[in-house]
Scaffold this motif. Structure first.
Motif, PDB file in Angstrom:
ATOM      1  N   ILE A  70       0.847  -1.186   0.000  1.00 28.11           N
ATOM      2  CA  ILE A  70       0.000   0.000   0.000  1.00 28.11           C
ATOM      3  C   ILE A  70       0.889   1.246   0.000  1.00 28.11           C
ATOM      4  CG2 ILE A  70      -1.719   1.311   1.318  1.00 28.11           C
ATOM      5  CD1 ILE A  70      -2.469  -1.528   2.500  1.00 28.11           C
ATOM      6  N   ILE A  71       0.545   2.190  -0.840  1.00 34.55           N
ATOM      7  CA  ILE A  71       1.321   3.429  -0.845  1.00 34.55           C
ATOM      8  C   ILE A  71       0.778   4.321   0.253  1.00 34.55           C
ATOM      9  CG2 ILE A  71       2.047   5.400  -2.200  1.00 34.55           C
ATOM     10  CD1 ILE A  71       1.350   3.827  -4.695  1.00 34.55           C
ATOM     11  N   LYS A  72       1.617   4.603   1.223  1.00 29.77           N
ATOM     12  CA  LYS A  72       1.183   5.506   2.292  1.00 29.77           C
ATOM     13  C   LYS A  72       1.364   6.957   1.859  1.00 29.77           C
ATOM     14  CE  LYS A  72       2.230   5.237   6.410  1.00 29.77           C
ATOM     15  NZ  LYS A  72       2.461   5.051   7.831  1.00 29.77           N
ATOM     16  N   ASN A  73       2.593   7.263   1.520  1.00 32.69           N
ATOM     17  CA  ASN A  73       2.905   8.633   1.102  1.00 32.69           C
ATOM     18  C   ASN A  73       3.605   8.576  -0.229  1.00 32.69           C
ATOM     19  OD1 ASN A  73       2.150   9.912   3.519  1.00 32.69           O
ATOM     20  ND2 ASN A  73       4.031   9.090   4.442  1.00 32.69           N
ATOM     21  N   ASN A 109      -1.364   9.769   0.470  1.00 32.04           N
ATOM     22  CA  ASN A 109      -0.875  11.045   0.956  1.00 32.04           C
ATOM     23  C   ASN A 109       0.044  11.636  -0.096  1.00 32.04           C
ATOM     24  OD1 ASN A 109      -1.744  12.076   3.333  1.00 32.04           O
ATOM     25  ND2 ASN A 109      -0.610  10.551   4.547  1.00 32.04           N
ATOM     26  N   GLU A 112       6.549   6.105   0.524  1.00 24.32           N
ATOM     27  CA  GLU A 112       6.576   5.288   1.735  1.00 24.32           C
ATOM     28  C   GLU A 112       5.553   4.164   1.528  1.00 24.32           C
ATOM     29  OE1 GLU A 112       7.523   6.936   6.173  1.00 24.32           O
ATOM     30  OE2 GLU A 112       5.638   7.424   5.230  1.00 24.32           O
TER      31      GLU A 112
END
Lengths: 85, 745
Positions: A4-7, B508, B565
């Motif tokens: 999953i891409i968080k940022n 994000n 990230e």
């Protein structure tokens, strides 16, 4: 979902897209700044006229102030109007 | 009594006066009434009717004084040579004091009669007709002059001989035998006797006493030095000489007029130091190399007042510091070469700086030597000048290490301290432009990859550089900071824009929008890349937003610099990994499958071979992906490592890629070279535009002077630039000389 891409922080550069390489008034490249400025960038922006000609904002303002009667584009002699599309 | 002029009997009056002045000059007791009567007698003589008797009075007084001094001369000599000095001093004290009183008694003629004849101050200074003998002097002065003629003239050389003997005895420590006060008084009488003169007060003293004294002392010093030299020990010799000089100075204070102190020291130094320079220099090298502080300090004190004598010592110190410096940075090896380089240099610098403060009193000559030594060490090119100097690169790396997040275990204050010290080294670097190139590349990386420890520290460092090198030097660096803050504004605005339209991006999203010219990112290595669909929406939205706000601008995405990230959800523990966009894209492909061939990945992402290799290898190296063979060929199968584990749940796998590769270093060096050519050409055109015509050498000199701030240009390079400008028809050679250029408008 395995991953999953968080940022994500993107990086991009910007450049002027003008229909010419140089400013028709000061003959300096659009990548650079007008002769009165030290650094190119947000402090020395470009502006377009309705005739589609493009100049350093500082250059065209100087030119317009020096014209007493008609405010004309120095390139095509049409009446100068800022193009605020 | 009346002040009116009247007829006066000179002879009678003079008899009275004579009696009184004999009393005055021998310091007898004179009752007030008699003093007052004589005072008016003298007055009445001066204003006598029908003509003034002042001239006669003057002549008689002079004769009286001459006779008196002649009598004293006999008395002084009465007791023979042994007591000559003592007697002389006794009668001199009496006479000189008496002359002072006498002067007051003759106040009226002094002021009314004699002043008129005297030259004005202006005449004195600009020297008109020299004093001709017939002129009258004030009585006090007359008395002193009579003493000089009647006492010092016949007795002078005998006195001086005795005085010199007395001083010699003092040197030999037989102090008890000599009347110190009489000796000093006698010597000073040579000054006092001419004290009334406006010019050349010291002339008599210098001719009669000082010169013979200095000569005699000189001989004495020479003998002394010769004796000390026999020991053949430089440090002992220096100590003795310093003691000797102190002693002589003390003696000079004891006996001589203060104008002589300087001369005595000088004599001493001439005979004991300047004449034996080569002897002193013989130990110089050993003392410097052994860093014998006391000896060096003695040496400095002795040599500093001898003209040009310090240069040998200065040169030796310079060579020594240079050798020490070079050995401190020679043979550095390993990962942290940049740290040891800077810190070793600083140690050497600080050590010698302190030594110079301590030993050489911070003398400018030695500070200059330290500067010279440091700059030649720092700009030293190994291999006989063939290899390039690495100092700018190493120093930039050092700063980078300090400013990066990773530097652990040091406090902020320590980092500040170290950074400000690195400026010391920076100032010595010739190729400041090379440093700037490296520094700005590293700064760009720190900013984009969010590796900066603190923005304050960054800004402080840039301000330091600005102080050292000026605004031009750091303007590019400042522009990067501006872009960073503009970007954070932009992110806020973008978020508001999204909220207004009720758009969810699913991730994000943050962005840095950089001005193309301001960042040293290498000429846009825009590689083809198929954006993962998870990001597409964000990118499109942002582009729409950006074009709405800014007219006429084109955005170029630099995917190789973007960071993501990721949360890895397929392992036993969840991990949060920071990766680059390309690495992320590779990982995202494994969503539906567990293994893929290299070729498949590359095709899907449309990456070029080189980029793919670097990023895939980094994933394999960090064990997130498993490869079936060492070498990644197009057919190699990569599979997700389902058993991956790491002690930390949050880590980066970007490090390997962020490393400065040798190509990048070379690239930096090349771009510096290009910049220099442009800089030099611009400088030449500027100079020629203002001068119109200039000789070759003068032009080269001016160019060097202009470019000194950022680098030291090589002469061949300047010549090439001149040639290039001639080809471009900015300049031409003047017809009558090939050594001269003229500007072509």
């Amino acid at each position: 979902m395995k991953v999953i891409i968080k940022n994500w922080t993107g990086v991009a550069t910007w450049k002027w897209i003008a229909n010419d390489d140089n400013c028709g008034i000061c003959r300096m490249p659009f990548d650079g700044c007008c002769p009165d400025c030290k650094l190119p960038g947000d402090d020395c922006p470009l502006v377009w006229g309705e005739c589609s000609h493009c100049f350093h904002m500082h250059c065209i303002m100087k030119w317009l102030q020096s014209q007493q009667v008609n405010q004309q584009c120095p390139m095509c002699r049409q009446e100068w109007k800022f193009n605020n599309k | 009594m009346s002040l009116k002029p009247r007829i006066v009997d000179f002879d009678a009056t003079w008899r009275d006066i004579q009696g009184t002045i004999r009393g005055v000059i021998t310091l007898d007791n004179i009752p007030r009434k008699i003093w007052n009567d004589r005072f008016s007698d003298i007055y009445s003589l001066c204003v006598a009717h029908p003509e003034s008797l002042a001239d006669r009075l003057y002549a008689e007084t002079k004769q009286f004084l001459i006779d008196h001094v002649a009598r004293l001369l006999n008395k002084v000599q009465d007791d023979g040579e042994v007591h000559l000095v003592r007697n002389y001093y006794f009668y001199w004290s009496q006479y000189s004091k008496g002359a002072g009183f006498l002067h007051s008694l003759y106040l009226y003629p002094n002021q009314q009669h004699i002043k008129v004849q005297k030259m004005s101050d202006a005449e004195m200074i600009y020297g008109s007709s020299d004093s001709n003998g017939g002129e009258q002097m004030e009585i006090g002065e007359l008395a002193l002059e009579v003493w000089r003629a009647g006492m010092i003239a016949p007795l002078g050389s005998r006195l001086v001989k005795l005085l010199l003997e007395a001083i010699d005895q003092d040197r030999a420590q037989h102090t008890t035998n000599i009347p110190i006060e009489a000796v000093k008084g006698t010597i000073l009488s040579f000054v006092d006797v001419q004290g009334y003169k406006k010019k050349g007060q010291l002339q008599l003293y210098q001719e009669l006493f000082e010169q013979p004294f200095l000569n005699a002392s000189g001989e004495h010093y020479k003998r002394d030095a010769a004796g000390l030299l026999e020991e053949r020990n430089v440090s002992l010799y220096m100590e003795k000489v310093i003691a000797k000089i102190d002693e002589e100075l003390l003696r000079a204070r004891k006996f001589l007029h203060q104008s002589s102190l300087q001369k005595v020291t000088q004599r001493c130094e001439t005979h004991m130091v300047a004449e034996h320079l080569s002897f002193l220099y013989s130990e110089c090298m050993n003392m410097v190399q052994g860093e014998r502080k006391k000896d060096l300090s003695n040496m400095y004190n002795l040599l500093k007042s001898v003209p040009n004598a310090l240069s040998v010592l200065v040169d030796t110190v310079l060579d020594h510091i240079k050798t020490q410096g070079l050995s401190a940075i020679g043979n550095l090896q390993g990962e942290n070469i940049h740290i040891s380089f800077v810190e070793n240099l600083l140690t050497v610098y600080k050590k010698y700086r302190q030594q110079i403060q301590e030993v050489f009193n911070g003398d400018q000559n030695f500070m200059g030597a330290l500067d010279k030594a440091c700059s030649s060490v720092i700009n030293h090119r190994p291999n006989m000048g063939k290899s390039p100097c690495r100092s700018p690169e190493l120093l930039a790396k050092y700063c980078d290490t300090l400013l990066k997040k990773s530097s652990k275990g040091i406090s902020e204050a320590e980092i500040e301290e170290k950074l400000s010290q690195s400026i010391t080294i920076f100032k010595y670097i010739d190729d400041k432009d090379v440093f700037q190139k490296f520094y700005s590349r590293m700064l760009a990386k720190r900013l984009i990859h969010q590796l900066t420890q603190s923005m304050d520290a960054e800004e402080a460092m840039i301000n330091r550089l600005k102080q050292a090198c000026g605004y031009e030097f750091t303007s590019k660096l400042h522009r990067m900071f501006t872009d960073m803050s503009v970007s954070s504004d932009l992110n806020n605005k973008f978020n508001i824009f999204l909220k207004k339209d009720n758009v969810e991006l699913g991730i994000n999203f943050g962005i840095y929008v950089l001005q193309a010219g301001a960042w040293p990112l290498g000429q846009a290595v825009v590689t083809p890349f198929a954006l993962p669909q998870q990001l597409e929406k964000s990118v499109q939205k942002f582009e729409a937003f950006y074009h709405e706000h800014f007219n006429g601008r084109k955005l170029t995405w630099l995917h190789h610099l973007c960071l993501a990230e990721l949360r890895l959800g397929y392992l036993k523990r969840p991990y949060v990994v920071t990766v680059q966009t390309f690495q992320m894209a590779i990982l995202l492909l494994f969503e539906t499958v567990d293994s893929l061939t290299c070729n498949e990945i590359r095709e899907t992402l449309q990456l070029n071979v080189d980029q793919f290799q670097r990023h895939a290898v980094s994933l394999v190296d960090s064990k997130i992906l498993l490869a079936e063979s060492e070498e990644l060929t197009p057919e190699t199968i990569l599979r997700l490592n389902m058993d991956y584990s790491n002690k930390r749940t949050r880590f980066r796998i970007t490090a390997a890629i962020q490393k400065e590769s040798p190509q990048e270093v070379e690239h930096t060096m090349n771009s510096v070279e290009e910049d220099r050519k442009l800089y030099l050409q611009a400088a030449i055109v500027r100079i020629m535009k203002s001068r119109k015509v200039l000789k070759h050498n003068a032009l080269i000199q001016e160019v060097c002077a202009q470019s000194k701030v950022s680098f030291a240009p090589s002469i061949p390079m300047i010549k090439k630039c001149i040639e290039a400008l001639i080809d471009k028809q900015y300049l031409e050679r003047t017809p009558h000389s090939s050594e001269e250029y003229s500007y072509v408008a």
